[in-house]
Design an enzyme around this catalytic site. Structure first.
Site, short mmCIF file in Angstrom:
data_model
loop_
_atom_site.label_atom_id
_atom_site.label_comp_id
_atom_site.label_asym_id
_atom_site.label_seq_id
_atom_site.Cartn_x
_atom_site.Cartn_y
_atom_site.Cartn_z
N ASP A 15 1.09 -12.59 6.79
CA ASP A 15 -0.34 -12.63 6.54
C ASP A 15 -1.07 -13.23 7.75
OD1 ASP A 15 -2.73 -12.62 4.88
OD2 ASP A 15 -2.50 -14.79 4.86
N ALA A 16 -2.01 -12.46 8.30
CA ALA A 16 -2.67 -12.89 9.55
C ALA A 16 -3.53 -14.13 9.33
CB ALA A 16 -3.51 -11.75 10.10
N GLU A 26 1.37 -8.43 11.72
CA GLU A 26 1.15 -7.27 10.84
C GLU A 26 1.76 -7.60 9.48
OE1 GLU A 26 -0.06 -3.82 10.74
OE2 GLU A 26 0.71 -4.10 8.71
N GLN A 59 0.83 -1.20 0.00
CA GLN A 59 0.00 0.00 0.00
C GLN A 59 0.86 1.25 0.00
OE1 GLN A 59 -2.17 -0.74 3.63
NE2 GLN A 59 -0.29 -1.24 4.72
N ASP A 104 1.07 0.04 13.92
CA ASP A 104 1.54 1.31 14.51
C ASP A 104 1.93 1.13 15.97
OD1 ASP A 104 -1.05 1.80 16.07
OD2 ASP A 104 -1.79 1.67 14.02
N TYR A 152 -9.67 5.37 19.73
CA TYR A 152 -9.76 4.09 19.01
C TYR A 152 -8.94 3.02 19.72
CZ TYR A 152 -9.11 0.69 15.26
OH TYR A 152 -9.08 -0.47 14.53
N GLN A 153 -7.66 3.30 19.94
CA GLN A 153 -6.77 2.25 20.47
C GLN A 153 -7.18 1.82 21.88
OE1 GLN A 153 -4.38 1.97 18.09
NE2 GLN A 153 -3.65 4.02 17.57
N ASP A 194 -7.17 -5.14 14.55
CA ASP A 194 -7.03 -3.70 14.28
C ASP A 194 -6.58 -3.55 12.83
OD1 ASP A 194 -6.51 -1.02 14.24
OD2 ASP A 194 -4.61 -1.17 15.32
N1 SPD Z 1 -11.37 3.96 8.28
C1 SPD Z 1 -10.14 3.78 9.00
C2 SPD Z 1 -10.13 2.59 9.88
C3 SPD Z 1 -8.78 2.39 10.48
C4 SPD Z 1 -8.72 1.33 11.50
N2 SPD Z 1 -7.38 0.99 11.91
C5 SPD Z 1 -6.63 2.04 12.43
C6 SPD Z 1 -5.29 1.61 12.93
C7 SPD Z 1 -4.93 2.27 14.21
N3 SPD Z 1 -4.15 1.43 15.06
#
Ligand code: SPD
Length: 369
Positions: free
Chosen positions: A205-206, A174, A99, A154, A129-130, A224
């Site tokens: 590959d997970a 990852e 990517q 990340d 989020y995390q 994630d």
């Molecule tokens: N639409 C974005 C979704 C992203 C989800 N993963 C974010 C990674 C952060 N650790």
């Protein structure tokens, strides 16, 4: 360390605006967070990146487009809309094997990580989020020991898991090493998660990783991933969920990134149907607010396998009771036990649209009671 995120969550004036105010200039003093419509220096576009127009990043764009501008506002995942961030400086842009990886300094959200034109995290709102994706599952079971993170290169989710001293092993799989390297360089406050000696990194590959994982190995698996276009496509399909269920112990838990209830109820419905058939314990949907994700919210599909029942709505392992967890490395900014419970309260239209959610009535009763 705190950098731009240290500006906090409030509406603050930039240095220029403060100077205007001090000079008594008749320019209106508008806080930076309300200045989205102001044009910026188009000259910087050329030095920037294809997703940057007049100094603003607006996801999403596919890198090889002849007419990229059309794509800024035309991601099939959220057609007809785009969110913009003002770019101060491009810090990194390169194509990995999987990517396009971009990091820029924004003027209002700190540094931003973008994969294939889609915002993955910003320094300012990554906490929402995390912290949620990690503690919703881990606080729902007693003494989690073995945890697997899928994606999460990340390191932010690892940082959050580290708060749980009961955890003995943290595997992470990852696919893209460039994401890890970039995070270590530009997002040390997230990549600090990799420093925990309990972490074992697997680059690959997970789906393959999970196929060869010993049955019942994990107490919790956290997915994630990025959106299900590109490398993450496989991660919303039935065989993937089946391998997850197999790798979890009885009464083990999955927390899976599950998109926006404003934009993706069909996708969420599909994921729920698959999970209902696959996980024989509970299946719930929870959500959090992340201003830089499309529509400003993102959800999680939370499931448990057959075995000791898991009551996700009333965390049995509250973070506030875990010694040192709230302060560990960096004080929790978003998650607490109240927000844990609130995350399962669904708007009426979502309840209707996700009526396939087996536990919806239970979720309602539990949340109310
Ligand atoms: N639409 C974005 C979704 C992203 C989800 N993963 C974010 C990674 C952060 N650790």
């Amino acid at each position: 360390m705190e950098g731009h995120e240290g500006r906090g969550l409030g509406c603050q004036k930039t240095m220029d605006e403060k100077i205007d105010a001090t000079n008594g200039s008749d320019k209106a003093v508008i806080p930076s967070c309300c200045l989205k419509a102001r044009a910026s220096d188009p000259e910087c576009d050329a030095k920037c990146h294809a997703t940057v127009v007049s100094g603003w990043f607006s996801g999403h764009q596919t890198s090889s487009e002849k007419t990229p501008i059309q794509m800024y506002f035309n991601n099939p995942m959220w057609p007809g809309e785009a969110h913009s961030l003002r770019v101060e400086k491009i810090l990194f842009k390169e194509r990995s094997e999987f990517q396009e990886v971009l990091v820029f300094q924004s003027s209002s959200y700190g540094k931003v990580l973008v994969l294939d034109g889609i915002v993955q995290l910003t320094e300012k709102d990554e906490c929402a989020y995390q912290e949620m994706i990690a503690h919703l599952p881990l606080c729902s079971i007693k003494s989690p020991k073995n945890v697997l993170v899928v994606g999460g290169g990340d390191g932010g989710v690892l940082r959050e898991i580290s708060r749980h001293s009961s955890v003995k092993l943290i595997d992470i799989c990852e696919i893209d090493k460039m994401v890890i390297d970039v995070s270590k360089k530009f997002f040390p406050q997230l990549a600090v998660g990799f420093d925990d000696p309990r972490v074992h990194l697997h680059v690959g590959d997970a789906a393959e990783f999970l196929r060869s994982a010993p049955e019942g190995k994990y107490d919790a698996i956290i997915v994630d991933s990025s959106d299900p276009v590109g490398p993450a496509q496989e991660l919303v399909e039935r065989p993937f969920f089946q391998t997850i269920a197999k790798a979890l112990r009885p009464g083990g838990v999955l927390c899976n990134m599950a998109e926006s209830m404003w934009l993706h109820t069909h996708l969420i419905q599909d994921m729920i149907s698959i999970c209902r058939e696959t996980f024989k314990g509970a299946v719930h949907y929870a959500w959090t607010s992340v201003p830089t994700y499309p529509s400003g919210v993102i959800g999680f599909l939370i499931c448990s396998t057959e075995g000791p029942p898991v009551d996700f709505l009333h965390p049995i392992n509250p973070i506030e009771k875990l010694e040192g967890a709230v302060q560990h490395q960096r004080e929790l900014k978003f998650y607490n036990s109240e927000i844990h419970k609130a995350a399962f309260a669904l708007p009426s239209f979502v309840k209707r649209e996700l009526s396939c959610l087996r536990d919806i009535k239970l979720q309602e009763r539990q949340w109310l009671g």
